[in-house]
Design a protein around this motif. Structure first.
Motif, PDB file in Angstrom:
ATOM      1  N   SER A 234       0.809  -1.211   0.000  1.00  0.00           N
ATOM      2  CA  SER A 234       0.000   0.000   0.000  1.00  0.00           C
ATOM      3  C   SER A 234       0.846   1.266   0.000  1.00  0.00           C
ATOM      4  O   SER A 234       0.385   2.317  -0.415  1.00  0.00           O
ATOM      5  CB  SER A 234      -0.935   0.011   1.217  1.00  0.00           C
ATOM      6  OG  SER A 234      -0.188  -0.135   2.409  1.00  0.00           O
ATOM      7  N   ALA A 241      -6.858  -1.682  -2.148  1.00  0.00           N
ATOM      8  CA  ALA A 241      -6.888  -2.789  -1.193  1.00  0.00           C
ATOM      9  C   ALA A 241      -8.346  -3.227  -1.004  1.00  0.00           C
ATOM     10  O   ALA A 241      -9.205  -2.407  -0.720  1.00  0.00           O
ATOM     11  CB  ALA A 241      -6.288  -2.343   0.141  1.00  0.00           C
ATOM     12  N   LEU A 361      -2.045  -0.821   6.979  1.00  0.00           N
ATOM     13  CA  LEU A 361      -1.766  -0.256   5.661  1.00  0.00           C
ATOM     14  C   LEU A 361      -1.073   1.097   5.836  1.00  0.00           C
ATOM     15  O   LEU A 361      -1.177   1.715   6.890  1.00  0.00           O
ATOM     16  CB  LEU A 361      -3.071  -0.045   4.889  1.00  0.00           C
ATOM     17  CG  LEU A 361      -3.895  -1.285   4.559  1.00  0.00           C
ATOM     18  CD1 LEU A 361      -5.162  -0.865   3.820  1.00  0.00           C
ATOM     19  CD2 LEU A 361      -3.100  -2.261   3.719  1.00  0.00           C
TER      20      LEU A 361
END
Lengths: 364, 307
Positions: A234, A241, A361
């Motif tokens: 990410s 995602a 992330l």
């Protein structure tokens, strides 16, 4: 092993109860352009200060050319550091700046000037030696800082986000320039940046850091195309995602149950998943395709929210069932139909999507 | 006049008429009544004879250079070595005090700007300021007690056997120099602090990284940045030391006069305001001349000091 090798041997750096660098263990090879990439506060600058000698590791060792650097001050290490704001001396001339490390070493005035002029030639700025620093442009100052660092012929050059103060065009130009200089002088460059574009274009290898931990080390291709953690996937490059639960795995192919329906992706790094595992499926915006109909592999239907024109590409924002996605298309020079507000069919190739275990992330 | 008018208009447009009028009046009052007129009056005095009250405004009340001539020639027409000597000694002493202040304050200002953080920095600033709540006279007498024959320093020194008989710090002017040095420390610390604070810490680290010793880091990197601050502090300390009266009166040795004490004597004891004015003007001009010369020598412009 050469004098330009650096080994970080299980290095941890703590400030009180805060861990800035957690058990970094890696070898940087002589002559390599090595980047530490991560968001601000991830510990990359702390790592650099530790290599340069401005701070000592709390645990572990730093070895340069096979020698333990414990207790060796920054001035005694074969490293030269280029600061984020360059730290040129404003009251000295350009030549005096470049020759300062030589002045420190007791080199005579004439020889100093000669060496400074040589270095100015090398960085393609001949004849500016008598100017004051503030008379130079941002890019020229950048190069003067590099010349000053190279004046004492260090084995390792440490660069702390040196391009961050420059404008976009110059930054892109300096990437190429830095890489060229590095290859010309053959030194080890350790480069700190939060800009993935810089890391990807210049580096031989990249270490991606998050919260003090090195998440992945690899060449730019591996970092971008085969991320090993959800953070790397990410952080490096744009990506989508999609959260889901594993329902089945056959070989590398993993099927996830997502809010968009069942989707297939590839188990990155040959990982094995059990049904019920919480995972992300990562698919880059340029790998998402618009389809004519909802049939076919890995296809789903979603809503186009808005379109943006970025010049070289067109960005389409999609959203349905709580999953926001971005899709990019190369600008072909023709304006496509305005899709905003309509239902669109989207799909992707399972081999271009990675399935990674659920974890933090970037920017989340 | 036109320039003043456009300045006033620009200020009015920015801050409003009320504020502009207030500032305009305040500046005018300050410049004319507090600075120009008293100095002009003194200057006028210095060129006149010290006449009895009845003769003032009369035919014998004319301008003269007599008061200035007296400074150089004295009563007997020869060289007035005594008064010129006192002026010279005062200037040398003021330079000495200024240099000591620079040496004390440069490290303090540097540490304050770059090493001390949080509580330590605040304590340092308070520690510098609080002693100045004590008024000048009291501080001077405290120093007299400290340096006296039976004072604390002699007491401790003799107690631990550093010397046997009391040292006369007062006669040796050590008490005076210490008192003056201490009195103007703040005026030196803050300008240097201001200048040094602007220095980017990375420059120090960069110089260290390139192998520079502490000495060279300061000489080549910190000191050039501090220079305008030092110049500004030195100017103030020098001017105030040369013009100090209370400290020399209280702490000075019996055989040593400060030039200001001479001026004071002309005004008060001899009731000769004219000659006192002339001496004060001489002190002012010599001090300004000396400071200007020093600024030339150290290549500092007046603009830099104003920063």
């Amino acid at each position: 092993m050469t004098t330009k090798d650096i080994v970080l041997d299980h290095v941890s750096i703590r400030f009180g109860s805060y861990t800035a660098v957690d058990n970094a263990h890696l070898t940087i090879n002589g002559g390599e352009f090595f980047s530490f990439l991560g968001p601000s506060g991830c510990g990359k600058t702390t790592m650099l200060r530790c290599v340069s000698g401005f701070s000592e590791p709390t645990e572990g060792r730093v070895l340069i050319g096979g020698k333990d650097m414990k207790g060796v001050g920054p001035n005694k290490r074969p490293t030269a550091l280029i600061f984020q704001n360059l730290a040129l001396f404003p009251l000295m001339s350009v030549a005096e700046n470049i020759a300062f490390p030589l002045e420190v070493r007791g080199v005579g005035k004439k020889d100093r000037r000669k060496k400074a002029d040589e270095l100015l030639d090398m960085i393609a700025l001949p004849g500016v030696g008598d100017k004051k620093v503030h008379e130079l442009s941002g890019g020229q100052r950048q190069r003067v800082a590099i010349a000053r660092a190279l004046a004492v012929e260090p084995d390792i050059l440490l660069l702390d986000e040196p391009l961050s103060a420059l404008d976009l065009k110059l930054r892109h130009h300096m990437r190429t320039e830095l890489r060229t200089i590095q290859q010309r002088v053959g030194l080890t460059f350790i480069y700190i940046t939060h800009d993935q574009g810089e890391a990807l274009t210049m580096s031989d290898r990249i270490a991606v850091m998050n919260a003090g931990v090195i998440e992945q080390i690899g060449d730019p291709e591996a970092i971008y195309n085969r991320p090993k953690t959800a953070f790397v996937a990410s952080f490096v490059g744009e990506t989508n995602a999609i959260e889901g639960k594993v329902t089945a795995q056959t070989g590398e192919l993993v099927v996830l149950d997502t809010p968009l329906g069942p989707l297939k992706g590839t188990a990155a790094g040959g990982r094995k998943y059990k049904p019920g595992d919480n995972c992300y499926i990562f698919i880059r915006p340029e790998q998402l395709e618009l389809r004519d109909n909802p049939a076919g592999e890995n296809a789903f239907t979603t809503q186009a929210v808005k379109a943006e024109f970025e010049g070289n590409a067109r960005l389409l924002f999609l959203g349905a069932n709580g999953v926001d996605l971005r899709l990019t298309r190369i600008n072909t020079g023709e304006r496509p139909a305005d899709l905003a507000g309509t239902a669109v069919h989207v799909g992707f190739d399972p081999s271009k999507a990675f399935v990674l275990p659920h974890s933090a992330l970037a920017g989340a | 006049m036109l320039a003043l008018r456009t300045m006033f208009d620009a200020f009015k447009n920015k801050h409003g008429l009320g504020v502009a009028c207030f500032i305009g009046f305040a500046v005018f009052f300050w410049a004319l009544f507090l600075i120009a007129l008293p100095q002009i009056a003194m200057l006028d005095y210095s060129f006149r004879f010290n006449l009895p009250r009845a003769d003032i405004g009369g035919p014998s009340d004319v301008y003269t250079l007599e008061n200035y001539a007296y400074f150089f020639r004295g009563n007997d027409g020869g060289f007035n070595a005594l008064d010129v000597g006192i002026l010279f000694k005062t200037l040398v002493a003021a330079v000495f005090v200024t240099i000591i202040d620079i040496m004390i304050c440069y490290p303090i200002a540097y540490i304050l700007a770059h090493s001390a953080t949080g509580v330590a920095a605040r304590l340092m600033v308070i520690g510098l300021i609080v002693p100045f709540w004590v008024n000048e006279i009291l501080r001077a007498f405290a120093f007299r007690i400290l340096f006296g024959a039976t004072g604390m320093i002699n007491g401790i020194g003799m107690e631990i056997g550093l010397w046997d008989t009391p040292i006369d710090f007062i006669r040796a002017d050590i008490a005076l120099y210490s008192g003056l040095t201490y009195a103007y420390i703040l005026l030196m610390v803050f300008p240097i602090f201001n200048a040094v604070e602007a220095l980017d810490r990375n420059q120090i680290e960069a110089a260290r990284d390139m192998g520079a010793s502490w000495w060279r880091v300061h000489w080549r990197v910190v000191l050039p940045i501090a220079k305008p601050g030092i110049a500004s502090g030195a100017t103030m300390v020098f001017m105030l030391t040369a013009g100090a009266l209370a400290a020399p009166q209280i702490l000075g040795g019996p055989s040593n006069l400060w030039f200001t004490q001479l001026i004071y004597q002309w005004f008060n004891e001899s009731a000769n305001w004219q000659r006192g004015s002339a001496y004060a003007v001489i002190l002012l001009l010599v001090c300004i001349g000396f400071v200007t010369m020093m600024m030339r020598v150290f290549k500092v412009s007046i603009g830099e000091i104003g920063r």
